[in-house]
Each structure stands twice: as C-alpha cells, then as structure tokens.
Design a protein around this motif. Sequence first.
Motif, PDB file in Angstrom:
ATOM      1  N   UNK A 169      44.882  75.175  -2.961  1.00 18.19           N
ATOM      2  CA  UNK A 169      45.566  74.597  -2.633  1.00 18.19           C
ATOM      3  C   UNK A 169      46.019  74.678  -4.484  1.00 18.19           C
ATOM      4  N   UNK A 170      47.305  75.311  -5.067  1.00 23.33           N
ATOM      5  CA  UNK A 170      48.030  75.197  -5.598  1.00 23.33           C
ATOM      6  C   UNK A 170      49.050  74.265  -5.827  1.00 23.33           C
ATOM      7  N   UNK A 171      49.825  73.912  -7.034  1.00 24.22           N
ATOM      8  CA  UNK A 171      50.991  72.919  -7.355  1.00 24.22           C
ATOM      9  C   UNK A 171      51.555  73.484  -8.763  1.00 24.22           C
ATOM     10  N   UNK A 188      41.864  64.498   4.991  1.00 20.91           N
ATOM     11  CA  UNK A 188      42.343  63.925   3.326  1.00 20.91           C
ATOM     12  C   UNK A 188      43.569  63.960   3.575  1.00 20.91           C
ATOM     13  N   UNK A 189      43.998  62.970   2.916  1.00 22.09           N
ATOM     14  CA  UNK A 189      44.976  63.684   2.297  1.00 22.09           C
ATOM     15  C   UNK A 189      45.025  64.153   0.281  1.00 22.09           C
ATOM     16  N   UNK A 190      45.494  65.403  -0.290  1.00 23.69           N
ATOM     17  CA  UNK A 190      45.237  65.246  -1.224  1.00 23.69           C
ATOM     18  C   UNK A 190      46.696  65.106  -2.011  1.00 23.69           C
ATOM     19  N   UNK A 247      49.517  66.389   0.549  1.00 23.47           N
ATOM     20  CA  UNK A 247      49.236  67.582   1.600  1.00 23.47           C
ATOM     21  C   UNK A 247      48.267  67.215   2.354  1.00 23.47           C
ATOM     22  N   UNK A 248      48.602  67.205   3.715  1.00 18.83           N
ATOM     23  CA  UNK A 248      47.270  67.063   4.424  1.00 18.83           C
ATOM     24  C   UNK A 248      46.304  68.509   4.809  1.00 18.83           C
ATOM     25  N   UNK A 255      50.482  72.201   3.833  1.00 19.87           N
ATOM     26  CA  UNK A 255      49.235  71.890   5.189  1.00 19.87           C
ATOM     27  C   UNK A 255      48.755  73.212   5.439  1.00 19.87           C
ATOM     28  N   UNK A 256      47.703  72.767   5.461  1.00 22.18           N
ATOM     29  CA  UNK A 256      46.770  73.818   6.162  1.00 22.18           C
ATOM     30  C   UNK A 256      45.467  73.316   7.267  1.00 22.18           C
TER      31      UNK A 256
END
Length: 629
Positions: free
Chosen positions: A363-365, A401-403, A421-422, A352-353
């Motif tokens: 962002x890392x997934x 937004x939501x990713x 993630x938001x 969350x950021x």
Amino acid sequence: MTYTALLLAGLAVLTCKTWALVDVRMEDVVEVTLKGQAKISCTYTLTEEAKMIIWFTKLPGKDQNRKRFYYSENQTEIIDQNHEYAERIKVSHSYDTEEERGSVVLILDDVQLTDEREFICMVHSVLNDVGEGRTHLKIYNSPSLPVIEREHTGISVSETEPSKVAQCKVDDGYPRPNITWYKGSFPLDPSDEVKILESVTVKPSGLFRVESELHIKVKKEDEGAHFYCEVKYLMLGKARMTESSRFNVTVHYPTTNIKLSINPPDKLIKEGDTLELQCEGNGNPQPIFSFRHGERDLINEDNGILHLKNVKRSDSGEYVCESLDLDTGMNYEDSLNIKVHYLDNIMVTPDETDPDQGHDITLTCNALSSLPTHTAWYKDGKLLVERHVLELHNASYETTGKYMCEVMVLSLPELKKQKSVQVNVRGKPEIKEGIKVNQMNKVNHPVNLTCYAQGYPIPNITWTLFDQQTGQIVPVLKIVNQMMDNSVHSLISVKATSDLIANCSATNELGTDDASQSIKAFVRVTTISPTSTTTEATEITVQPKSPQKGGSGVIIAVIIICLLLIAIVGSVLYYLYKKGKLPCGRSGKKDFMKQKASKDDIVMEMKSGKSEEAVLLQGVNGDKKSPTE
C-alpha cells in the motif's frame, strides 16, 4: 473685647502716626479674607484711661476725607447710624493701671471688598491731649481652579503664524491672579513662535476674572508634549499657586514613509486562516491607503487595514499598499510577500484490495504539500510503520481490516490529513470451533447453537436440523447472523424435545465448510416406588458429545442400541415384579418370617410417615387372614 473677622483676600496696611502728648500704636496692615471678620486693635499710653475715643475711615486717594463712624466719651458710646458700619461693628475698651496702657479693639463682621480702606483711631486724654493711629485693611479671595478649553482640531506644522492651542480661565480672584503657560516643565514666554493673549475682567462684585489664550507654531515634536497653565495669586500676604490639567496638542504633519505589516506576525500561514494586513504611515493624520494583489485592486473597509478571510493557496504572492497624502499630494508604497501553505488530500494506491491468502500486499500513501511531511500507517489505532509504503506479507484472515494513512506537516501540525483503505483477504470458509451449544437444562426451554466461520467473500451460513428418531426436519425458532470484515457469526434457537442432529454449512464462491453436532433431549423418567402410593418424575439430562465432523451416523446407532437395551431390561424387571418373583420390603424388616404363615400368602410392608402397619394381602387361594395371623 472686639473681633474683626476678615474672610476675603485683602491686605490691611495700617499706618501709625502719633502726636507728641498721646502715644497711639496700630498695625500698618490687617489682612482678612472676603466675608470674614476683621479685628483692628488700637493701643495708647496714658497715666489714666482715655477721655475720648473716635474711629474714622478714609477711602484711598488724596482728595478723600475721613468719615467718623464711632464716638466714645466718659464711657458713653455713639455709633453713627447713617454709616455703612452701623450694623457690622463692635468696639471694646480696656485699661491697665499698672502698665498705664489702654486698648481699644474694633471688630468688623462680614468683610466686603469695599471695606479695603484706611481705619483711623483718635485718642483724647483728660487734659485734651490728642494722638491717633492708622491701619490699612487688605482683603483677599482665592480664585477658582483654572479651566482649560483646548482646540480639538489638529494644527498643521505648515501654518506660518502661531495657531490657537488652548484657553485658560480663572475666576473670582482678589487681588488679580496671574496666568503662566508651560510646555512640559518649561514656562512659555511670548516670542515669534509663542503668542499669549490675556484679558482681565472686574466683575460687579469687585472680583477678577482672568482669561489667557496660548498661540504657538507647532512642530512635529510637539505631538507628545504636555501643556498646562499655572495660576499664581496672593492669599493673606502669601503667594499661592495652582495648576490646570495637562493636555496634548494634535499636530498635523505630512507622511514621508509607510510600513505594511501582517498580523499575526512571524507565523506560517495555512489554507483556511484569517489574516490582517495593516498599512501605517509616519504622518498625522494617516493618508488614504489602497491595496492590490498582483493586478487586482482590493477593498479595505477600514482605512489602512485589509482583512483576508479563509485564505487559499491562490492568495499567495505580493501585496502592495499605496498611500495618498491629500495635503501634499505625495504617494508612497510598501509591499510584502505572503505564502499560504497547503496539504492536499491523500492518495492511497490501491484504494481497495482483495488479495488471496498467502499473497503479499503493498500500500502506498502520498499527499502533495508545500512543506515537508511525515507519513505513518495505523491499524486499530496501533502504529505500524512511519513511511509512505506499507508492505504486508503472507496475507491471512488476520490481515483483514481497515488501514489508516496519516500525513502531517511537522512544521505546521495543524495541516494533517488521514485516509483509510480496507483490506479483505480472500479465502474459502473455515468454521472455527465447530458448533457451540448453550443448553438451559430445563424442560421445554430452547437450546442456543452458534456457528462462527471465516472467509471472504463473507460466507453464507445455512443450518439443517433433524430428529434422530424420525429423520424429520426440525424448525428453527430464530436465526441471528452478525457480519464482520471477513467472518460471520450465526446463532439459532431450537426446542430439543427429542434427540437432534445440527449441521452448520458455510459457503462462498471459493468453497464450503461443514460442522455437525448432536443434541440430546431432556428425558422424563417416571419411577414407581413400592413404598409410596405416588409417582415421582426425575429429569435426566444427557449432555451432548464433543463436536465431530462426519461419523454422526455411528454415534446415532450406538445411542439407539443403548436405549433399546435399557428398555428390554426394564420390561423384564417389571414382569418379574408383577409375578412376585422379586422380594418386596426393606432388608432390615423380617418380623413376618418369624410367624407361621401359609405358603401361599405374600406379605408387603408399606410405610407412610413415622407409623408402620402390616397388611395381610390376599393369598393365591383367595383366603383372607386376620391381622394377627
């Protein structure tokens, strides 16, 4: 005429013997079926019709004597009533003078097996010359279809003596039928490995029952072979044949090898699948099987089949199947390796950021898997990038937004995970497009005001409304606030019975933004027409000015001054009217000026509907004038 119905299986052999003076001829054999009708003909050659005809029967055997059952002389017939044929025979005679030949036909009804014997026809001429002929009556009956009674228990190849395989039965045949055994298309003859036991029974009716047992020393190759029996018999002198149904022999032989397989085969296995391991030997019957996984013994409810439900990665490894043959005591085993593939839950960092406006975001997934994976990022269903890392530069409110990150195993598409993630971009409030007014254009109807503000943390919106004339706070009928990711949409309803000033204020911990809007009320203006005795009300709507931030006091002052000027001009006009300084009536009507009148009289023309009426008003001196004046 004579008819012989012979409906059984029989062969009638008729032997013809003739004496010198009378030539008598008969068939050697007459064949007929059981229960049928036999027809036996006897012909002779004489210059005139025979004087005497005698029929005899003679049972087989040298010591048997002939026995008369029919006698005819000079057209007188005598049937021996004590003979067994008394009720079943008919005899007919004929003679052809041109051919000088006579014929005698004997018909025997309802032929029985006991009728299989010799029939003798003796002919006497008028000169007492004698001649005779002989016929043998042969009976037939077709047997029933063969019936197989097989041994349902298996036969072991280790047996040292031939074992009984099946029995073939056939019934009610005459003459006696014969049974032959076949394996495939080859007949089986008695030998060291084949033994055939046959029994023949003569029933009280004289018909035959034949039973044949087949005993063989089986081999492993006999497991798929077809066995059957063939029945051969005679029917009216011709050979006939019928076959039984085919059957297999259950052959028992020991297991020398086993095979462990998996179902479904050649398919990647994932966590949650259901598997079936099957162990099969090359013997019959199947031996007893047991399974183990590593050092752990597994329970299989069906011998040779192991069910694995909802498998996990811990179920990977080597599986061993072991067999035990109870007859030989031999053990055999086979094994296979199973790999259960998996895809762990996704880890997104940061989870969350809340970056500030203008900052960059990374962002890392990642997800742990036993197979290569494919990663993609989405926002609102739209593909952004196809990699593990998502970089967002110069963050703005539109970045909020939501990713969603999706990880999938390409070689096993059923393995797929998703995680969202938001992202909320921080910033002070910004009111977009000011305050919007939605007026109903009707008196006493509420006015809807909307205010839309962006910012994060989500701003708190407050409304302030006051009357421009009194400066008092105006109550709000209702407030509806709709929160979104980084914005808020606020709607209020008010009654604009007077001119109002509306103020929307959006506030969060990072700052405040304001917007103002003036709202004009609906004004009811009453006008009095000199030509009407009634008053009419007209609604005048003053549309609000374009929204401005600040400077609202100047606008209010200008509006107040304009209203005051309108009021002053209206008062002056009304005063002049009351004093008679303003002409009344329409410009098109001046008839009253053509008549002489007093200078102190005032005439007003009032019109109602389509008729006109001139009314003389009272003068300033109080005198009244007649209508004609």
